[in-house]
Enzyme design. Structure first.
Site, PDB file in Angstrom:
ATOM      1  N   SER B 153       0.835  -1.185   0.000  1.00 64.82           N
ATOM      2  CA  SER B 153       0.000   0.000   0.000  1.00 64.82           C
ATOM      3  C   SER B 153       0.886   1.257   0.000  1.00 64.82           C
ATOM      4  O   SER B 153       1.629   1.482  -0.951  1.00 64.82           O
ATOM      5  CB  SER B 153      -0.934  -0.055   1.209  1.00 64.82           C
ATOM      6  OG  SER B 153      -2.016   0.799   1.049  1.00 64.82           O
ATOM      7  N   ASP B 307      -9.220  -5.718  -4.805  1.00 60.92           N
ATOM      8  CA  ASP B 307      -8.772  -4.524  -4.083  1.00 60.92           C
ATOM      9  C   ASP B 307      -9.473  -3.308  -4.670  1.00 60.92           C
ATOM     10  O   ASP B 307      -9.289  -2.967  -5.829  1.00 60.92           O
ATOM     11  CB  ASP B 307      -7.248  -4.396  -4.231  1.00 60.92           C
ATOM     12  CG  ASP B 307      -6.644  -3.314  -3.331  1.00 60.92           C
ATOM     13  OD1 ASP B 307      -7.365  -2.359  -2.966  1.00 60.92           O
ATOM     14  OD2 ASP B 307      -5.459  -3.447  -3.004  1.00 60.92           O
ATOM     15  N   HIS B 336      -7.948  -5.453  -0.253  1.00 56.51           N
ATOM     16  CA  HIS B 336      -6.725  -4.709   0.068  1.00 56.51           C
ATOM     17  C   HIS B 336      -6.036  -5.256   1.321  1.00 56.51           C
ATOM     18  O   HIS B 336      -4.835  -5.087   1.496  1.00 56.51           O
ATOM     19  CB  HIS B 336      -7.060  -3.225   0.256  1.00 56.51           C
ATOM     20  CG  HIS B 336      -5.831  -2.376   0.412  1.00 56.51           C
ATOM     21  ND1 HIS B 336      -4.887  -2.270  -0.585  1.00 56.51           N
ATOM     22  CD2 HIS B 336      -5.368  -1.624   1.449  1.00 56.51           C
ATOM     23  CE1 HIS B 336      -3.897  -1.473  -0.177  1.00 56.51           C
ATOM     24  NE2 HIS B 336      -4.164  -1.069   1.049  1.00 56.51           N
TER      25      HIS B 336
END
Lengths: 363, 363
Positions: B153, B307, B336
């Site tokens: 991320s 995601d 995610h």
């Protein structure tokens, strides 16, 4: 492009006057529902259902089309499908655009006197809408069977409710980009939109004086809504440029904020509550298959590709439970908003769904 | 399951004491950066970068792995990939977990004295983080080349920044579920998350007394975050039940609200700003292809299926611009959040990416 202009001119109504006016949404007629008992147990005194019609009901009363509208706006946006050479030709069909509770014309937080004014308006449901619409169709027009019921988004929820609740009355059903039972994911994102409006202290539990007092909440709601209201590809490809918007921020202000700015926060919140509680399986003790199995209409289930609200797979899961149904996907960069037909290609695909379904022979 | 428990026990730190404590996140070391000039033009006095290490740097200094962490938490959550029999074995590798600005341990709104305290903390960027981390790697450890840089991320954003800014120093790069240049869609949803925190009047421009004063904003933020933080399939299949949550609302309160409740709103907001301004093409006058073309590392680009923050297609578009790269998708219902390895299958797939890349021969 033309339609964006219309939307943005609607958007300026907040400054100019009342958004919920016939100048903006066209002339409505009203069915007086009297004391209407809602599914939630509250009786709404002097309830009313706004509606519009196009075309003429024939003597056999077998040319009627019912077209409930979506959350937020009114059927004004759906009239683009009506006209000569359009899929709903008023020289052939009698098209009824029924309103719904909390849309600002029918009984709503914004127009109901105490004790049910503003934040005290009772919760309303899709089933309340459809029961009121049923009275319109039967009592006002004496129609026994509808050639077609169609709708987009929350209009799709109403389409499903019609087809399950009154299967003998619905010959063909065409839910665009919506579900028969709101999914858990839909439930939480719709609630987050309501909460964006409620987060403005000026909302005051729904007892503000003027809708524009809640302009911060309306802006916040618009920004939150923008995220899933379209799709990554739309934003990432800067698709808004083709429609006269000069940057991402320009689009967020002039399209999204402008769209919601003149609306009544409570109306949006109460319609949101209704949206996320939509569930035809309430007819069958929570058994969705049993509920959808009741549908006898020839049905096209039509999600829009890239729709972040109603992903095609969610719609397909329901379509499999509907006996005489087909699954079609409208491919659009406009995601959930394909129904506004801002791209010619979107209009062509949606037109074809309506036209093809009307051509289907149904006994 | 174990990890959910850890997260929820972290979650209770808000009531018990300081979330940004070594009791919760483990022992950190600190690099004093002195007066650190940020990309935005402000010089941050007495800036510091927190970090942790595992394993031992060998004499050749060619066994170092750099693992920047994600938004919101710290590297504590990423240590699950380190250990005997884990892909990052500390008997073989020297693993550096660098902090980042605004994470609550490194210089942050929550720990910086006036004039840069709270809401007056300057904007920080991914490039600021990576320049500070570069000083750690070179000045503290004397490392000239990293065997692997990996991150999830916002950690992926830092991984990309490393690979573009210091290509000769990055032998292998492994960005999980993140992008080199934040997309327009990511930009608007991250900003909407920041705005959910700011919407609480108690936020007060960032000058609240205690983070728990902003508990309404933290809850609102958690609810908003929950919508795209996972995916429709996760919620619709009630996947949370397998992890000890008894209903949707139970999951929203005990997982999402609990996760964010003890955190500092400003830290989340400033890290959010950093997230949405991440852009390696700032090195090449906005030419993303030129920026990614600089990468010499052997690179696996690994998005997670479903995601909603970083759709695989967005990651693939960048992967095509990276010379010596491969595209792999981790399939997970956790969307995610696959990186938390709450499902064994997620851990196995992610482990395989790290293990396989480390086995790749790179000159």
């Amino acid at each position: 492009m033309t339609h964006v202009t219309m939307e943005t001119s609607e958007g300026s109504a907040g400054a100019m006057g009342n958004y919920y006016s016939e100048e903006i949404h066209g002339r409505h007629e009203y069915l007086d529902l009297g004391d209407f008992e809602l599914a939630g147990g509250i009786t709404l005194p002097n309830a009313r259902l706004a509606y519009k019609t196009r075309g003429t009901l024939n003597d056999a009363k077998d040319n009627a089309v019912l077209f409930p509208h979506m959350w937020s706006g009114t059927s004004a946006s759906m009239e683009i499908f009506v006209g000569e050479g359009r899929p709903l030709d008023p020289s052939k069909y009698f098209i009824i655009f029924p309103g719904q509770f909390a849309n600002g014309f029918s009984s709503s937080p914004s127009n109901t006197p105490p004790p049910f004014n503003g934040g005290a308006f009772p919760n309303v449901t899709i089933s309340d809408d459809v029961r009121a619409q049923h009275r319109l169709v039967t009592e006002v027009f004496g129609i026994e069977r509808l050639e077609l019921v169609l709708g987009w988004s929350m209009g799709a929820e109403q389409t499903y409710e019609w087809a399950v609740r009154y299967p003998d009355m619905v010959k063909r059903a065409l839910p665009f980009a919506g579900t028969a039972r709101t999914t858990a994911h839909d439930y939480i994102f719709v609630r987050s939109h309501e909460d964006a409006l409620k987060s403005d202290p000026a909302w005051d539990g729904g007892f503000y004086k003027d809708q524009s007092d809640v302009h911060v909440g309306l802006r916040r709601h618009a920004q939150t809504w923008s995220v899933m209201g379209l799709c990554p590809e739309f934003y990432n490809s800067e698709a808004y440029r083709a429609y006269g918007f000069s940057s991402l921020e320009d689009f967020l202000h002039r399209f999204w904020e402008n769209y919601f700015a003149p609306m009544d926060p409570n109306n949006l919140i109460w319609m949101g509550w209704k949206w996320r509680h939509g569930d035809v399986s309430l007819h069958t003790n929570g058994d969705l298959a049993a509920a959808l199995g009741r549908i006898t209409a020839k049905t096209y289930v039509v999600p829009f590709s890239r729709d972040m609200f109603f992903p095609p797979e969610d719609c397909e899961a329901e379509q499999r439970l509907i006996p005489n149904s087909e699954f079609r996907v409208v491919d659009s960069l406009w995601a959930h908003f394909a129904m506004f037909c801002l791209a010619d290609r979107d209009r062509e695909q949606i037109d074809a769904c309506i036209g093809d379904l009307l051509k289907e022979h149904v006994d």
